[in-house]
Design an enzyme around this catalytic site. Sequence first.
Site, PDB file in Angstrom:
ATOM      1  N   HIS A  63       0.839  -1.202   0.000  1.00 35.12           N
ATOM      2  CA  HIS A  63       0.000   0.000   0.000  1.00 35.12           C
ATOM      3  C   HIS A  63       0.871   1.248   0.000  1.00 35.12           C
ATOM      4  O   HIS A  63       1.923   1.278   0.641  1.00 35.12           O
ATOM      5  CB  HIS A  63      -0.943   0.008   1.212  1.00 35.12           C
ATOM      6  CG  HIS A  63      -2.119  -0.869   1.017  1.00 35.12           C
ATOM      7  ND1 HIS A  63      -3.347  -0.400   0.644  1.00 35.12           N
ATOM      8  CD2 HIS A  63      -2.250  -2.213   1.106  1.00 35.12           C
ATOM      9  CE1 HIS A  63      -4.180  -1.402   0.519  1.00 35.12           C
ATOM     10  NE2 HIS A  63      -3.531  -2.521   0.796  1.00 35.12           N
ATOM     11  N   GLU A  83      -9.279   6.797  -4.618  1.00 37.48           N
ATOM     12  CA  GLU A  83      -9.607   6.767  -3.187  1.00 37.48           C
ATOM     13  C   GLU A  83      -9.000   7.968  -2.460  1.00 37.48           C
ATOM     14  O   GLU A  83      -9.677   8.633  -1.672  1.00 37.48           O
ATOM     15  CB  GLU A  83      -9.134   5.447  -2.576  1.00 37.48           C
ATOM     16  CG  GLU A  83      -9.931   4.251  -3.080  1.00 37.48           C
ATOM     17  CD  GLU A  83      -9.219   2.906  -2.960  1.00 37.48           C
ATOM     18  OE1 GLU A  83      -9.837   1.904  -3.359  1.00 37.48           O
ATOM     19  OE2 GLU A  83      -8.064   2.865  -2.488  1.00 37.48           O
ATOM     20  N   GLN A  84      -7.734   8.250  -2.727  1.00 40.15           N
ATOM     21  CA  GLN A  84      -7.080   9.380  -2.048  1.00 40.15           C
ATOM     22  C   GLN A  84      -7.673  10.713  -2.504  1.00 40.15           C
ATOM     23  O   GLN A  84      -7.889  11.612  -1.691  1.00 40.15           O
ATOM     24  CB  GLN A  84      -5.564   9.329  -2.257  1.00 40.15           C
ATOM     25  CG  GLN A  84      -4.922   8.183  -1.498  1.00 40.15           C
ATOM     26  CD  GLN A  84      -3.413   8.334  -1.320  1.00 40.15           C
ATOM     27  OE1 GLN A  84      -2.888   9.449  -1.279  1.00 40.15           O
ATOM     28  NE2 GLN A  84      -2.724   7.216  -1.171  1.00 40.15           N
ATOM     29  N   PHE A 115       0.775   3.469   6.946  1.00 40.13           N
ATOM     30  CA  PHE A 115      -0.534   3.684   7.553  1.00 40.13           C
ATOM     31  C   PHE A 115      -1.595   3.371   6.507  1.00 40.13           C
ATOM     32  O   PHE A 115      -1.558   3.882   5.391  1.00 40.13           O
ATOM     33  CB  PHE A 115      -0.655   5.143   8.006  1.00 40.13           C
ATOM     34  CG  PHE A 115      -1.992   5.508   8.565  1.00 40.13           C
ATOM     35  CD1 PHE A 115      -2.346   5.134   9.846  1.00 40.13           C
ATOM     36  CD2 PHE A 115      -2.902   6.237   7.808  1.00 40.13           C
ATOM     37  CE1 PHE A 115      -3.581   5.482  10.373  1.00 40.13           C
ATOM     38  CE2 PHE A 115      -4.139   6.592   8.330  1.00 40.13           C
ATOM     39  CZ  PHE A 115      -4.477   6.207   9.619  1.00 40.13           C
TER      40      PHE A 115
END
Length: 165
Positions: A63, A83-84, A115
């Site tokens: 990720h 998504e971001q 994260f």
Amino acid sequence: MLSRDEFVSRYGGVFEHSPFIAERAYDDGFIGDELTVDRVHTALVAIFRAASLEERLGVLRAHPDLAGRLAIAGELTEDSKKEQAGAGLDRLSAEEHARFTELNAAYVEKFGFPFIIAVKGLNKDDILAAFEKRVDNGRDEEFATATAEVERIALLRLETMLPGR
């Protein structure tokens, strides 16, 4: 029924850069004729959970950092980019970006993986608050949280790809 190659091509990226999960789900007979969100998610999650600790860690490490160098360089997967962007991470102020960069570095140093949070429905402030809280977790707790988030991301991705539950 999809062939193995078709299934892996279509669902191999649901778990970020980890097509082995779709390959094993297909090979182990978890996939039938009826492809629904729940059926495919259950199959992929079963494989992910049965994977070795090193393999699961590899999935986490696949990720990208949130608002990190891959985002800046335009090298995110299409799913990660959408998504971001949906959470506003592509529109951070210089100060916000500096804070994300600082937290990303501290988090990776502490846990050995980036994260991870399912950002759909969250904004940059929600994500930053979760980031600041979770960086203080212990490693086992954070590994469990990160793997649960990976499973949620997979579900959200499948919901855009497949019909009903």
